[in-house]
Design a protein around this motif. Structure first.
Motif, PDB file in Angstrom:
ATOM      1  N   ALA A  49       0.805  -1.256  -0.118  1.00 22.18           N
ATOM      2  CA  ALA A  49       0.005  -0.071  -0.258  1.00 22.18           C
ATOM      3  C   ALA A  49       0.923   1.243  -0.086  1.00 22.18           C
ATOM      4  N   VAL A  50       1.976   1.314   0.464  1.00 19.71           N
ATOM      5  CA  VAL A  50       3.154   2.307   0.597  1.00 19.71           C
ATOM      6  C   VAL A  50       4.198   1.958   0.229  1.00 19.71           C
ATOM      7  N   PRO A  51       5.189   2.951  -0.055  1.00 21.57           N
ATOM      8  CA  PRO A  51       6.306   2.529  -0.728  1.00 21.57           C
ATOM      9  C   PRO A  51       7.234   1.999   0.455  1.00 21.57           C
ATOM     10  N   VAL A  52       8.040   0.966  -0.196  1.00 22.06           N
ATOM     11  CA  VAL A  52       9.058   0.106   0.778  1.00 22.06           C
ATOM     12  C   VAL A  52       9.892   1.105   1.558  1.00 22.06           C
ATOM     13  N   ASP A  53       9.899   1.112   2.881  1.00 22.05           N
ATOM     14  CA  ASP A  53      10.733   1.816   3.582  1.00 22.05           C
ATOM     15  C   ASP A  53      12.150   0.935   4.033  1.00 22.05           C
ATOM     16  N   TRP A  54      12.881   0.920   2.916  1.00 20.39           N
ATOM     17  CA  TRP A  54      14.010  -0.135   3.084  1.00 20.39           C
ATOM     18  C   TRP A  54      14.806   0.437   4.062  1.00 20.39           C
ATOM     19  N   PRO A  60      19.238  -2.835   2.909  1.00 19.95           N
ATOM     20  CA  PRO A  60      20.182  -1.881   1.955  1.00 19.95           C
ATOM     21  C   PRO A  60      20.290  -2.511   0.524  1.00 19.95           C
ATOM     22  N   LEU A  61      19.920  -3.766   0.400  1.00 14.88           N
ATOM     23  CA  LEU A  61      19.930  -4.223  -1.071  1.00 14.88           C
ATOM     24  C   LEU A  61      18.770  -3.845  -1.898  1.00 14.88           C
ATOM     25  N   TYR A  62      17.711  -3.174  -1.033  1.00 18.35           N
ATOM     26  CA  TYR A  62      16.512  -2.973  -1.976  1.00 18.35           C
ATOM     27  C   TYR A  62      16.710  -2.022  -3.092  1.00 18.35           C
ATOM     28  N   PRO A  63      17.291  -1.047  -2.688  1.00 14.39           N
ATOM     29  CA  PRO A  63      17.398   0.108  -4.100  1.00 14.39           C
ATOM     30  C   PRO A  63      18.343  -0.363  -4.995  1.00 14.39           C
ATOM     31  N   LYS A  64      19.305  -1.252  -4.529  1.00 14.09           N
ATOM     32  CA  LYS A  64      20.202  -1.995  -5.570  1.00 14.09           C
ATOM     33  C   LYS A  64      19.672  -2.934  -6.743  1.00 14.09           C
ATOM     34  N   MET A  65      18.617  -3.608  -5.897  1.00 20.41           N
ATOM     35  CA  MET A  65      17.729  -4.603  -6.840  1.00 20.41           C
ATOM     36  C   MET A  65      16.685  -3.935  -7.465  1.00 20.41           C
ATOM     37  N   ILE A  66      16.161  -3.196  -6.803  1.00 21.15           N
ATOM     38  CA  ILE A  66      14.660  -2.469  -7.376  1.00 21.15           C
ATOM     39  C   ILE A  66      14.974  -1.070  -7.887  1.00 21.15           C
ATOM     40  N   LYS A  67      15.070  -1.089  -9.109  1.00 17.80           N
ATOM     41  CA  LYS A  67      15.481   0.282 -10.040  1.00 17.80           C
ATOM     42  C   LYS A  67      14.318   1.222  -9.816  1.00 17.80           C
ATOM     43  N   HIS A  68      13.056   0.577  -9.986  1.00 15.93           N
ATOM     44  CA  HIS A  68      11.894   1.502  -9.982  1.00 15.93           C
ATOM     45  C   HIS A  68      10.933   1.044  -8.891  1.00 15.93           C
ATOM     46  N   PRO A  69      10.911   1.572  -7.807  1.00 16.98           N
ATOM     47  CA  PRO A  69       9.931   0.935  -6.879  1.00 16.98           C
ATOM     48  C   PRO A  69       8.722   1.557  -7.082  1.00 16.98           C
ATOM     49  N   MET A  70       7.546   0.735  -6.921  1.00 17.12           N
ATOM     50  CA  MET A  70       6.242   1.410  -6.997  1.00 17.12           C
ATOM     51  C   MET A  70       5.311   0.567  -6.097  1.00 17.12           C
ATOM     52  N   ASP A  71       4.307   1.229  -5.611  1.00 14.43           N
ATOM     53  CA  ASP A  71       3.140   0.980  -4.711  1.00 14.43           C
ATOM     54  C   ASP A  71       1.902   1.195  -5.011  1.00 14.43           C
ATOM     55  N   LEU A  72       1.045   0.493  -4.396  1.00 12.89           N
ATOM     56  CA  LEU A  72      -0.414   1.112  -4.685  1.00 12.89           C
ATOM     57  C   LEU A  72      -0.673   2.686  -4.300  1.00 12.89           C
ATOM     58  N   ASN A 100       8.337  -6.173  -8.618  1.00  9.41           N
ATOM     59  CA  ASN A 100       9.350  -5.773  -7.557  1.00  9.41           C
ATOM     60  C   ASN A 100       9.502  -6.818  -6.442  1.00  9.41           C
ATOM     61  N   ALA A 101       8.184  -6.977  -6.081  1.00  9.72           N
ATOM     62  CA  ALA A 101       8.124  -7.700  -4.802  1.00  9.72           C
ATOM     63  C   ALA A 101       8.701  -9.167  -4.897  1.00  9.72           C
ATOM     64  N   GLN A 102       8.363  -9.769  -6.269  1.00 11.99           N
ATOM     65  CA  GLN A 102       8.857 -11.203  -6.667  1.00 11.99           C
ATOM     66  C   GLN A 102      10.418 -11.286  -6.756  1.00 11.99           C
ATOM     67  N   THR A 103      10.822  -9.863  -7.297  1.00 16.16           N
ATOM     68  CA  THR A 103      12.455 -10.022  -7.733  1.00 16.16           C
ATOM     69  C   THR A 103      13.091  -9.928  -6.152  1.00 16.16           C
ATOM     70  N   PHE A 104      12.654  -9.018  -5.213  1.00 11.20           N
ATOM     71  CA  PHE A 104      13.292  -8.823  -4.144  1.00 11.20           C
ATOM     72  C   PHE A 104      13.070 -10.017  -3.048  1.00 11.20           C
ATOM     73  N   ASN A 105      11.963 -10.636  -2.993  1.00  7.45           N
ATOM     74  CA  ASN A 105      11.574 -11.623  -2.059  1.00  7.45           C
ATOM     75  C   ASN A 105      11.657 -13.087  -2.652  1.00  7.45           C
ATOM     76  N   SER A 106      12.184 -14.088  -1.918  1.00  3.86           N
ATOM     77  CA  SER A 106      12.247 -15.324  -2.742  1.00  3.86           C
ATOM     78  C   SER A 106      10.820 -16.123  -2.525  1.00  3.86           C
ATOM     79  N   ASP A 107      10.988 -16.906  -3.757  1.00  7.28           N
ATOM     80  CA  ASP A 107       9.717 -17.663  -3.930  1.00  7.28           C
ATOM     81  C   ASP A 107       9.368 -18.442  -2.733  1.00  7.28           C
ATOM     82  N   GLY A 108       8.054 -18.652  -2.451  1.00  8.21           N
ATOM     83  CA  GLY A 108       7.519 -19.345  -1.197  1.00  8.21           C
ATOM     84  C   GLY A 108       7.505 -18.530   0.255  1.00  8.21           C
TER      85      GLY A 108
END
Length: 152
Positions: A49-54, A60-72, A100-108
């Motif tokens: 619902a809101v931007p990921v407050d990494w 710290p890896l979030y902004p390195k892995m997720i180049k275009h953050p987006m949220d509802l 983004n969620a599936q890129t950053f978080n592991s399957d399962g």
């Protein structure tokens, strides 16, 4: 009884700041708002619902892995501000949230699974939205908003 004549009601704020949207566009915007409403109602949508407050989450890896953050929440703001030129742009941002969620978080993981569930829900919701414009071709400086030359 001089100062008694009413001022003509031209300044009534029916639409905020913007020129009135054409009916077709307005219907599309409403349809997209309904998609967001349906997604927000889902019990698994809170993390999106809101931007990921990494920083707060210590990711710290979030902004390195997720180049275009987006949220509802951001999507809703963009939708209401007339930043999407077409339903397809809106749909692309929604899809980006799950990507983004599936890129950053592991399957399962909980978030990964929630994103998968919400992707299905958003696809089902969006299938009922007819493709079309979300703004009246308003020369708002290149409708898309994002530079096409994305960093590679």
């Amino acid at each position: 009884q001089a100062g008694h004549h009413h001022q003509p009601h031209t300044m009534v704020g029916t639409t905020s700041k913007k020129q009135k949207l054409s009916p077709g566009v307005e219907a599309n915007v409403k349809a997209c708002q309904n998609v967001l409403k349906a997604l927000k109602k889902s019990h698994v949508s809170a993390p999106f619902a809101v931007p990921v407050d990494w920083k707060a989450l210590n990711l710290p890896l979030y902004p390195k892995m997720i180049k275009h953050p987006m949220d509802l929440g951001t999507i809703e703001k963009k939708l209401l501000a007339g930043r999407y030129s077409a339903v397809s742009d809106f749909a692309a941002d929604i899809s980006l949230v799950w990507d983004n969620a599936q890129t950053f978080n592991s399957d399962g993981s909980e978030i990964y699974d929630a994103a998968a569930q919400l992707r299905e829900l958003s696809d089902a919701q969006l299938s009922g939205v007819s493709p079309g414009p979300l703004s009246d071709g308003g020369g708002g400086g290149g409708a898309s908003g994002s530079p096409s030359g994305d960093e590679v």
